[in-house]
Scaffold this motif. Sequence first.
Motif: not given
Lengths: 338, 338, 338
Positions: B323-324, B326-328, B330-333, B337-338
Amino acid sequence: MSIDRRFYELLGPVSVSDLATLTGAAVHGDSTAQVTGVSAAHNARRGEVCYFDGAKPPAEGDISPTAVACFVQEKYVEALPAGVVALSVAMPRSAHTLAAGSLLRLRSWTDQPQADVQTNIHETARIAPGAYVAPGAAIGEQTVIGPNAVIGPGVQIGRDCEIGANASVQCALIGNQVKIYAGARIGESGFGVTAGPNGAEDAPQYGRVIIQDHVTVGANTCIDRGAFDDTIIGEHAKIDNLCQIGHNVVLGRSVLVASFGGISGSVTIGDGAMLGGRVGIADHVKIGAGAQIAASAGVFREIPPGDKWGGTPARPIRQWLKEVAWLQKQTGDGKRAK
Amino acid sequence: MSIDRRFYELLGPVSVSDLATLTGAAVHGDSTAQVTGVSAAHNARRGEVCYFDGAKPPAEGDISPTAVACFVQEKYVEALPAGVVALSVAMPRSAHTLAAGSLLRLRSWTDQPQADVQTNIHETARIAPGAYVAPGAAIGEQTVIGPNAVIGPGVQIGRDCEIGANASVQCALIGNQVKIYAGARIGESGFGVTAGPNGAEDAPQYGRVIIQDHVTVGANTCIDRGAFDDTIIGEHAKIDNLCQIGHNVVLGRSVLVASFGGISGSVTIGDGAMLGGRVGIADHVKIGAGAQIAASAGVFREIPPGDKWGGTPARPIRQWLKEVAWLQKQTGDGKRAK
Amino acid sequence: MSIDRRFYELLGPVSVSDLATLTGAAVHGDSTAQVTGVSAAHNARRGEVCYFDGAKPPAEGDISPTAVACFVQEKYVEALPAGVVALSVAMPRSAHTLAAGSLLRLRSWTDQPQADVQTNIHETARIAPGAYVAPGAAIGEQTVIGPNAVIGPGVQIGRDCEIGANASVQCALIGNQVKIYAGARIGESGFGVTAGPNGAEDAPQYGRVIIQDHVTVGANTCIDRGAFDDTIIGEHAKIDNLCQIGHNVVLGRSVLVASFGGISGSVTIGDGAMLGGRVGIADHVKIGAGAQIAASAGVFREIPPGDKWGGTPARPIRQWLKEVAWLQKQTGDGKRAK
């Protein structure tokens, strides 16, 4: 602020001119004005010196017009209320700390007893072996002080209280039927740090702890005394082991704080609020009456009365649980994250 | 429950009628029945008074049929097992707390020594300066009690133990080769809070702490005594500094608890489980033998034996790390995010 | 490592042969070699015995070639540096712990004073009632030791220090103008656990605590002594209440640690770093100078100098806050998660 002379010795008055010499500040105004105490800026009273160290100029109400003087960076000298003498200096808070030390002094464990103050231990109070009760303290009817506990100079403890083994209490006024378990630390100096010329310095802490009736304080829990005001624990509040209650915190009636609760400085918590284990609350945050905070939450902003919050950063608990479930669904068994 | 008279004084028997008068309860049954002790409802024995305060009627087994009496809300009077006298009252738990105070009393630091109990300090034990050993305690061969430590009335400590400076121990039976570091608090009252007519009240805590051989307890760690049962720390368990072990907790053999471990009331942890730093476990949760819990986890439900869990709320560590990551992602460099 | 004889008694020398008998190890090399001390493997010096217990064979530098002997599993006997006597055994670390106990001994609270060591309390130092200063300690000018505080054998405390009520200090060298608040525990044994034949065992802890000038240590905070090296707290570091500083930690100048800070073993923190409340840092992690860590963060890897991190596991604070906001958006009011 009002200084409680049972706990602090007044060393002044000191002239503004003397404070300027001590701190290297430049005086803008009457250098012969007499200073008797220290305070935060917003509620400084006649005779008190404060400081202002904001990034923006002081707004209306930031600095009390009754303050005798205020340490301030030179660029804000003109922004002080009329009648407040400006003491301009590069590090106003550090200078204020230095000034405080020349105006006030915490009574020491090894001071001679004050001539005009009596120690007052009720004949039915019981002091266990090894306990130390300092001069000027008062211990009420049927109260038990445990073995090797320490009660500081001038501390007032009511009736039917229990102070645990190896606990220590200073700068505190304690009501009736209060229980303080073993190793609890009441009235130590709060964590106030300011930048000084050679590194971090401790900011002055001249307040008290007020513990109302029927409060229970867990083992090895710490309740710091106020900085310039009081830390207050309301009636029937129940605090578990190993909690930290910072300076100037105000806890309402019947507030429950489970183990590892960390209440930062100047937090206020309304009546009947319940904190699960290891909840942390950032400084100056308000928690409404009857609010419930789930275990492990880290709270960074106000919680309305009656709300249930959880998570870090804390949010309404439904929202938190929804996020936890959703995230798990995106990544869980047999499902590829999109 | 069985009361250990080394730590508690029996004040009864008291009649059901007297308890009714004390608490304002109405008696449904034999008001002359004699009450000798208090207990939780599910395992109350002959002569013991318990309480039931559930939101639903009591189920089979919730209330022991051997209890002499039970405080209960009026609507559940008929739901008690036959032969248990009902004491109907608006706040059953608060009434039970009041009743407990008339039946049992924790022996105080300042009691006179009991006539029939000997203090038993082995000739090779060493008591450092300022340490206080209360009457009725036993200290085994070669055991060292540190300076200003406090050993309560009736406490039993085995051989080759080390009790640190300023530590305190009460209501406890301690095996051999146990180390308790400075400032640890063994046997304080657990955090049991109940609603009373004027606010929060402390629920009665009449159990003990049992610490088996080769256990190590870190500095300033707290292990609360049981409420109506015992808190038990298994052989070779190693507990770091500043941990909290709640009432009725049972730790298995060689359980490791790193610093700031918070084990809530009635948790059981199987042999060889390992808890990283500042792991919190909610009350009544079971942790299987050999389970490993990552640092910072907040555990709200059962962990199977041998599993590795992490996160808050805790889940299998692979799921948490997935989860950690995946979340990163989605929002990372450079990624939207979709 | 260098043993400070003010805190530890040297019991050796002991021959390699004797250590083999004590631990059940087989000797591969000169069994008459004399052992005088213990150490970690990478920096063992002449006369010191170490251990190697890795899952893979030792790499260059893992085992110091100046060690006299090394406990090791049989399969790695040939992998030791030339000249280091191998002591092959099933549980090398447990054997090393056993060996350590025959070579070194922590001076006890109840030892007779050492004939050649003076206690040195400055005439202006003040020792409050109930405080215990052990033989061989030194207390500097104007330093105040609070009531029921405990200062261990050989501890050195500088001038203008304040040691709080019920605090304890052992195996420590403390500079000038240091404040240690009530109930703090300086120099207790670190949390080092090793598997032994009958369960978990405590690994040896033979180091010290070094606290430099102008440090403040909060109430009930614990700073463990080093295992084979020292725990070091840099000048002007300010540590709040209820923090845990593990063995071998090195804190730089003016580092700030807010309440419930948990610094695991062998962490290093650069000058001026700031840790919010209840920040946890895993063992051996490096925190760069001037780094800022948000309250509640759980740090599992290195943070570069000057960076701001938050969350658990900790990551750059912008990334953490972005994730928090994004997740909330996916699941928040009136929006369906995609």
